[in-house]
Design a protein around this motif. Sequence first.
Motif, PDB file in Angstrom:
ATOM      1  N   SER A 137     -29.483   7.948  13.625  1.00 32.65           N
ATOM      2  CA  SER A 137     -29.815   6.519  13.549  1.00 32.65           C
ATOM      3  C   SER A 137     -28.946   5.662  14.469  1.00 32.65           C
ATOM      4  CB  SER A 137     -29.689   6.005  12.113  1.00 32.65           C
ATOM      5  OG  SER A 137     -30.403   6.799  11.234  1.00 32.65           O
ATOM      6  N   ARG A 234     -37.105  -1.921   2.415  1.00 31.73           N
ATOM      7  CA  ARG A 234     -37.790  -1.083   1.429  1.00 31.73           C
ATOM      8  C   ARG A 234     -37.777  -1.648   0.009  1.00 31.73           C
ATOM      9  NH1 ARG A 234     -36.963   5.377   0.440  1.00 31.73           N
ATOM     10  NH2 ARG A 234     -36.642   5.124  -1.771  1.00 31.73           N
ATOM     11  N   GLY A 249     -37.862   1.167   8.533  1.00 32.52           N
ATOM     12  CA  GLY A 249     -36.660   1.956   8.258  1.00 32.52           C
ATOM     13  C   GLY A 249     -36.940   3.442   8.282  1.00 32.52           C
ATOM     14  N   GLN A 250     -35.951   4.167   7.827  1.00 31.25           N
ATOM     15  CA  GLN A 250     -36.011   5.631   7.840  1.00 31.25           C
ATOM     16  C   GLN A 250     -37.275   6.161   7.175  1.00 31.25           C
ATOM     17  OE1 GLN A 250     -32.277   7.376   6.447  1.00 31.25           O
ATOM     18  NE2 GLN A 250     -33.443   8.990   5.497  1.00 31.25           N
ATOM     19  N   THR A 251     -37.647   5.559   6.065  1.00 25.78           N
ATOM     20  CA  THR A 251     -38.833   6.032   5.335  1.00 25.78           C
ATOM     21  C   THR A 251     -40.042   5.129   5.578  1.00 25.78           C
ATOM     22  OG1 THR A 251     -37.893   4.856   3.443  1.00 25.78           O
ATOM     23  CG2 THR A 251     -37.641   7.246   3.468  1.00 25.78           C
ATOM     24  N   THR A 269     -27.876   1.644   6.694  1.00 28.99           N
ATOM     25  CA  THR A 269     -28.190   2.631   7.741  1.00 28.99           C
ATOM     26  C   THR A 269     -29.672   2.988   7.727  1.00 28.99           C
ATOM     27  OG1 THR A 269     -26.148   3.607   6.918  1.00 28.99           O
ATOM     28  CG2 THR A 269     -27.225   4.755   8.716  1.00 28.99           C
ATOM     29  N   GLN A 270     -30.219   3.159   6.515  1.00 26.03           N
ATOM     30  CA  GLN A 270     -31.621   3.576   6.416  1.00 26.03           C
ATOM     31  C   GLN A 270     -32.557   2.501   6.946  1.00 26.03           C
ATOM     32  OE1 GLN A 270     -29.488   3.543   3.849  1.00 26.03           O
ATOM     33  NE2 GLN A 270     -29.278   5.640   3.100  1.00 26.03           N
ATOM     34  N   HIS A 271     -32.160   1.242   6.821  1.00 23.73           N
ATOM     35  CA  HIS A 271     -32.992   0.170   7.379  1.00 23.73           C
ATOM     36  C   HIS A 271     -32.853   0.139   8.901  1.00 23.73           C
ATOM     37  CE1 HIS A 271     -35.350  -3.503   7.319  1.00 23.73           C
ATOM     38  NE2 HIS A 271     -34.541  -3.936   8.260  1.00 23.73           N
ATOM     39  N   ALA A 273     -32.200   2.432  10.862  1.00 25.93           N
ATOM     40  CA  ALA A 273     -32.850   3.585  11.508  1.00 25.93           C
ATOM     41  C   ALA A 273     -34.226   3.212  12.048  1.00 25.93           C
ATOM     42  CB  ALA A 273     -32.983   4.740  10.519  1.00 25.93           C
TER      43      ALA A 273
END
Length: 320
Positions: A137, A234, A249-251, A269-271, A273
């Motif tokens: 990421s 999310r 984001g990641q998902t 971090t997941q956002h 990404a």
Amino acid sequence: MAVLVYAENWDGRFKKSSFELVSYASRVAGMLNTTTTVLSLGNVEKSELEKLGRFGANKIINGVGENLDIFDSQAFCRVISDIAVKEAATVVVLSNNNTGKALAPRISVRLKAGIGAGVSKLPISINPFTVYKRAFSGNAFSHLTIRTDTRIITLAQNSFELIEKNAGATIEEVAIQLEGAKTRVKEVQKQSGKILLTDADIVVSGGRGMKSPDNWGPLVQLAELLGGATACSRPVSDEGWRGHEEHTGQTGKIIAPDLYIAIGISGATQHLAGVSSSKYIVAINNDKGAPIFEAAQFGIVGDAVKVLPKLVEAVKEIRA
Ligand SMILES: Cc1cc2nc3c(=O)[nH]c(=O)nc-3n(C[C@H](O)[C@H](O)[C@H](O)COP(=O)(O)OP(=O)(O)OC[C@H]3O[C@@H](n4cnc5c(N)ncnc54)[C@H](O)[C@@H]3O)c2cc1C
């Protein structure tokens, strides 16, 4: 020998990302002491094709034929691979968008070519052919050496500047017959009246700091005024404040607009990404220590509910 670029068009027009690809490919061609060939598939006017020539293309292949306006990864892969062989391409450059991600691995298998996906800089060396890409990421980077004679590269969006260079491109029309499609698209229904998130140059996005779905009015208004799309983090879509098609984001969706305005989003971090490839990130957050400010180039520390209406008014004033 040549560097081959696949320049995708959207309803007959090229976006900035296609010109970025040509600029990049032209620089790679310079490093390899070879030329740049650009392949376009579908119904594109000559004046539009000529624009590709402003960014260093030596030759533009205009592939025309039936059904080329409907993307089919298997059939398009066959066409691009055949042209790559005909042009003796040593490097094939595609965008790291959904189309490029669908095509690159297929072309890689067909041409028995190594692949560098999500590359964001010029090769750091050409012998061996080593490219640079971000990893984890954007928290790390890697150097990837491709040892095959033909190399496939997908270029991360917004990672390379436009470089104007008129190389006197020739335009060659080639009749394309799509073969090898195992599926048939019977109907395409395009979303109307709304800019697609993955296509948008400007994205206005809200997080849990927006507090309530009732506060979304000015955010949507700002997106409309800027001609952009709306997005969210999310938890916002999990809460049902906004639809899941907006979650980045990641998902969720991975986007690379020119401008990403993150409102009440912490910057996990997941956002990041899904949005860190944006050219500019602007953050609005009431916590000046929020991680989003580390990713953002510009920021406003303040209450989103108070800042947003002022921003809307300011944009209206500027536009007036
Ligand atoms: C496996 C996994 C995958 C994930 N995938 C994703 C993903 O794809 N996308 C994603 O977004 N998340 C994803 N997450 C969740 C992620 O870790 C974070 O929890 C989430 O991104 C946080 O969303 P948020 O920033 O909207 O909310 P919060 O973390 O609650 O942050 C809210 C922010 O708003 C600010 N704020 C509060 N009030 C105001 C106000 N009045 N005005 C301005 N600012 C205010 C706060 O300071 C804070 O920074 C994933 C998590 C996991 C474990």
